[in-house]
Each structure stands twice: as C-alpha cells, then as structure tokens.
Design an enzyme around this catalytic site. Structure first.
Site, PDB file in Angstrom:
ATOM      1  N   ASP A 168      -1.948  -0.417   5.893  1.00  0.00           N
ATOM      2  CA  ASP A 168      -2.175   0.299   7.167  1.00  0.00           C
ATOM      3  C   ASP A 168      -3.652   0.617   7.386  1.00  0.00           C
ATOM      4  O   ASP A 168      -3.984   1.278   8.368  1.00  0.00           O
ATOM      5  CB  ASP A 168      -1.385   1.618   7.190  1.00  0.00           C
ATOM      6  CG  ASP A 168      -2.033   2.662   6.304  1.00  0.00           C
ATOM      7  OD1 ASP A 168      -2.360   2.339   5.138  1.00  0.00           O
ATOM      8  OD2 ASP A 168      -2.244   3.788   6.767  1.00  0.00           O
ATOM      9  N   ASP A 194       0.081   5.050   0.870  1.00  0.00           N
ATOM     10  CA  ASP A 194      -0.034   6.026   1.956  1.00  0.00           C
ATOM     11  C   ASP A 194      -0.168   5.314   3.305  1.00  0.00           C
ATOM     12  O   ASP A 194      -1.069   4.505   3.489  1.00  0.00           O
ATOM     13  CB  ASP A 194      -1.249   6.919   1.697  1.00  0.00           C
ATOM     14  CG  ASP A 194      -1.104   8.260   2.358  1.00  0.00           C
ATOM     15  OD1 ASP A 194       0.029   8.616   2.732  1.00  0.00           O
ATOM     16  OD2 ASP A 194      -2.109   8.957   2.516  1.00  0.00           O
ATOM     17  N   GLY A 233      -7.313   4.619   3.001  1.00  0.00           N
ATOM     18  CA  GLY A 233      -7.312   3.478   2.084  1.00  0.00           C
ATOM     19  C   GLY A 233      -8.471   3.452   1.111  1.00  0.00           C
ATOM     20  O   GLY A 233      -8.459   2.673   0.173  1.00  0.00           O
ATOM     21  N   VAL A 234      -9.486   4.277   1.337  1.00  0.00           N
ATOM     22  CA  VAL A 234     -10.638   4.234   0.422  1.00  0.00           C
ATOM     23  C   VAL A 234     -10.524   5.340  -0.627  1.00  0.00           C
ATOM     24  O   VAL A 234      -9.752   6.287  -0.480  1.00  0.00           O
ATOM     25  CB  VAL A 234     -11.992   4.304   1.173  1.00  0.00           C
ATOM     26  CG1 VAL A 234     -12.107   3.162   2.170  1.00  0.00           C
ATOM     27  CG2 VAL A 234     -12.178   5.634   1.863  1.00  0.00           C
ATOM     28  N   SER A 283      -4.844   5.553  -4.410  1.00  0.00           N
ATOM     29  CA  SER A 283      -4.630   6.943  -4.829  1.00  0.00           C
ATOM     30  C   SER A 283      -4.421   7.104  -6.332  1.00  0.00           C
ATOM     31  O   SER A 283      -3.625   6.395  -6.949  1.00  0.00           O
ATOM     32  CB  SER A 283      -3.419   7.532  -4.098  1.00  0.00           C
ATOM     33  OG  SER A 283      -3.202   8.851  -4.560  1.00  0.00           O
ATOM     34  N   LYS A 284      -5.120   8.099  -6.889  1.00  0.00           N
ATOM     35  CA  LYS A 284      -4.911   8.455  -8.298  1.00  0.00           C
ATOM     36  C   LYS A 284      -3.655   9.310  -8.441  1.00  0.00           C
ATOM     37  O   LYS A 284      -3.248   9.634  -9.553  1.00  0.00           O
ATOM     38  CB  LYS A 284      -6.134   9.200  -8.840  1.00  0.00           C
ATOM     39  CG  LYS A 284      -7.352   8.297  -8.919  1.00  0.00           C
ATOM     40  CD  LYS A 284      -8.558   9.001  -9.518  1.00  0.00           C
ATOM     41  CE  LYS A 284      -9.674   7.976  -9.698  1.00  0.00           C
ATOM     42  NZ  LYS A 284     -10.924   8.555 -10.124  1.00  0.00           N
ATOM     43  N   ASN A 285      -3.071   9.702  -7.323  1.00  0.00           N
ATOM     44  CA  ASN A 285      -1.837  10.499  -7.340  1.00  0.00           C
ATOM     45  C   ASN A 285      -0.606   9.622  -7.117  1.00  0.00           C
ATOM     46  O   ASN A 285       0.488  10.147  -6.874  1.00  0.00           O
ATOM     47  CB  ASN A 285      -1.903  11.576  -6.253  1.00  0.00           C
ATOM     48  CG  ASN A 285      -2.994  12.595  -6.527  1.00  0.00           C
ATOM     49  OD1 ASN A 285      -2.960  13.278  -7.549  1.00  0.00           O
ATOM     50  ND2 ASN A 285      -3.978  12.689  -5.638  1.00  0.00           N
ATOM     51  N   ASP A 292       0.877  -1.161   0.000  1.00  0.00           N
ATOM     52  CA  ASP A 292       0.000   0.000   0.000  1.00  0.00           C
ATOM     53  C   ASP A 292       0.927   1.227   0.000  1.00  0.00           C
ATOM     54  O   ASP A 292       2.099   1.116   0.396  1.00  0.00           O
ATOM     55  CB  ASP A 292      -0.877  -0.027   1.254  1.00  0.00           C
ATOM     56  CG  ASP A 292      -1.685   1.228   1.408  1.00  0.00           C
ATOM     57  OD1 ASP A 292      -2.388   1.597   0.465  1.00  0.00           O
ATOM     58  OD2 ASP A 292      -1.615   1.852   2.487  1.00  0.00           O
TER      59      ASP A 292
HETATM   60  P1  B16 Z   1      -6.406  10.244  -4.035  1.00  0.00           P
HETATM   61  P2  B16 Z   1      -3.519   4.335  -0.097  1.00  0.00           P
HETATM   62  C1  B16 Z   1      -5.317   6.258  -0.221  1.00  0.00           C
HETATM   63  O1  B16 Z   1      -4.011   5.848  -0.417  1.00  0.00           O
HETATM   64  C2  B16 Z   1      -5.439   7.117   1.023  1.00  0.00           C
HETATM   65  O2  B16 Z   1      -5.149   6.341   2.184  1.00  0.00           O
HETATM   66  C3  B16 Z   1      -6.869   7.608   1.134  1.00  0.00           C
HETATM   67  O3  B16 Z   1      -6.996   8.444   2.269  1.00  0.00           O
HETATM   68  C4  B16 Z   1      -7.239   8.377  -0.140  1.00  0.00           C
HETATM   69  O4  B16 Z   1      -8.601   8.763  -0.108  1.00  0.00           O
HETATM   70  C5  B16 Z   1      -7.005   7.463  -1.349  1.00  0.00           C
HETATM   71  O5  B16 Z   1      -5.663   7.040  -1.367  1.00  0.00           O
HETATM   72  C6  B16 Z   1      -7.302   8.168  -2.661  1.00  0.00           C
HETATM   73  O6  B16 Z   1      -6.331   9.166  -2.866  1.00  0.00           O
HETATM   74  O7  B16 Z   1      -7.419  11.257  -3.669  1.00  0.00           O
HETATM   75  O8  B16 Z   1      -4.993  10.773  -4.089  1.00  0.00           O
HETATM   76  O9  B16 Z   1      -6.762   9.502  -5.323  1.00  0.00           O
HETATM   77  O10 B16 Z   1      -3.498   4.219   1.402  1.00  0.00           O
HETATM   78  O11 B16 Z   1      -4.471   3.349  -0.770  1.00  0.00           O
HETATM   79  O12 B16 Z   1      -2.158   4.333  -0.705  1.00  0.00           O
HETATM   80 MG    MG Z   2      -2.830   3.283   3.244  1.00  0.00          MG
END
Ligand code: B16
Ligand code: MG
Length: 216
Positions: free
Chosen positions: A170, A10, A46-47, A116-118, A8
């Site tokens: 996490d 973040d 995570g969502v 995350s899309k980032n 994962d």
């Molecule tokens: P984005 P992960 C997740 O990352 C974050 O934990 C979550 O808080 C966030 O809403 C999700 O990415 C989407 O992120 O807005 O950047 O597309 O923990 O799956 O790496």
């Molecule tokens: Mg995470």
C-alpha cells in the site's frame, strides 16, 4: 503461475496507520513541532522508524544527535505500542482471511514483508502469527523500503526466486522495492495509482483475485 504472495503488513493485512500518525503527532507536540501534518505522515508509510523520524524532524528548529534520535524513536514507539494494546483479530482488514485461505487451497506460499519491528506482536494480536510460511520484518533488515531487502529476504526464506513472488503493497516505497527486487507488484490503497504497479485494487477485499491471471 506465481509460487508465493508476500504481504506488506500495515495497510494491507491490518491498518495501524492512524496509530502511527497519532504517536508521531504526540512526539512532535512534545518537541514543539506544530507543523507535522497528515500529509507528512503519508511519506512515513512503509519506511522504517528512523526514516519516519527524519520526516518529523524536517520541521524542527533543533538539531538532534544520533543518540537523541534513537531516544526520540523509542519514545514514539512506546506511545505506538501502548496504542496497540487493544488490537485484536477484529482489526484485520476485510477479505484478508479469505484471501489467505484461497492461496492455501491453491498451494501458493505466503509471507509477510514489513518494515515494522513490531510485526510479530501485531501478527500475534490479530491471530495471524501461524498463518505464514515466512516472515521478513524490520528486525531482519539493514535497509528500509524502497530498498528491496525486506522482500528479497522473504523470498530467500521461502526458498523461491524473486520472479516467482507477488508483493502486495500500500506504499509507494514498497511498490518501488518490489519492482527493484524483480517481483510482481500489486498496489492497493494509497499506492494504487503507482505507475510501476503490475496490478491495482482498492483493497484485497475489492480485488477480483479469483479471476486474476496471476492465479490461473
Ligand atoms: P515500526 P509496513 C511500516 O509497516 C509502516 O507503514 C510505517 O509507517 C512504519 O514506520 C514502519 O512500518 C516501521 O514500523 O516503528 O513498528 O518498526 O507498511 O512496512 O508493514
Ligand atoms: Mg504498508
């Protein structure tokens, strides 16, 4: 022995949770939603972005259309991305580089499985863009964790069966996703007490992975 570790992003490789929280909080303030708290933010871990927005809007008096929700999510993302400008390799969580090196020496493949899309931008800014054999992220998926899709795509990109993969997560949603996908789940940080986890550690740095039966 396992054939791959799917990370994962973040909360495992890097921590931008606080930046996500501050961006959602800024949006909530703009919308006059004063009740959005850090506890709500824990459920956003995570969502997906749209699922996270729903957590914020639970406390709104106004009903928003789908088009308005997309605009709100875009507004939050702009705040979040701006706050990532100063992200650098110094923001990698401790022990991450060493663990990736350990896995490479053992011939174990590595992947990222993030909502995350980032993801690509974060990996580039932290110097990890070329370190993984596969990347599966929010741009590849149609379903958010706890659906296992993001990890199944990672396994597919690696050319492996899910049962040959270990997921490090996490978030509770991510542990559920890993188990529903048929993978071994290592829970770190906020998810470390999850009842479905196969292994638990405070963080990668605190995990005695060199002596884990996973890599023997
Ligand atoms: P984005 P992960 C997740 O990352 C974050 O934990 C979550 O808080 C966030 O809403 C999700 O990415 C989407 O992120 O807005 O950047 O597309 O923990 O799956 O790496
Ligand atoms: Mg995470």
């Amino acid at each position: 022995m396992v054939k791959a570790v799917i990370f994962d992003l973040d909360g495992v490789l890097v921590t931008t949770d606080e930046l996500h929280y501050l961006a959602w909080k800024a949006l909530a303030d703009e919308l006059g939603i004063s009740q959005f708290t850090r506890q709500d933010n824990v459920r956003q871990r995570g969502v997906s972005r749209m699922a996270s927005l729903e957590v914020v809007l639970e406390k709104a008096d106004t009903k928003y259309s789908d088009a308005q929700k997309i605009e709100l999510a875009d507004r939050k993302n702009a705040i979040y991305v701006k706050s990532l400008e100063s992200l650098s390799p110094n923001d990698l969580l401790s022990g991450v580089k060493e663990f990736i090196f350990f896995l490479k020496e053992k011939g174990i493949k590595t992947a990222v499985g993030s909502a995350s899309k980032n993801t690509l931008m974060i990996l580039e800014k932290t110097g990890l863009a070329n370190e993984f054999d596969a990347i599966s992220c929010g741009l590849d998926t149609t379903k958010s964790k706890p659906d296992p899709e993001v990890f199944l795509i990672a396994a597919q990109k690696l050319g492996l069966d899910p049962c040959e993969c270990v997921v490090i997560e996490d978030s509770d949603a991510g542990i559920q996703a890993a188990k529903d996908g048929g993978m071994t789940a290592v829970a770190v940080g906020a998810a470390r007490n999850h009842p479905l986890a196969d292994y638990r550690a405070e963080s990668i740095e605190e995990w005695d992975y060199r002596n884990s039966d996973l890599f023997m």
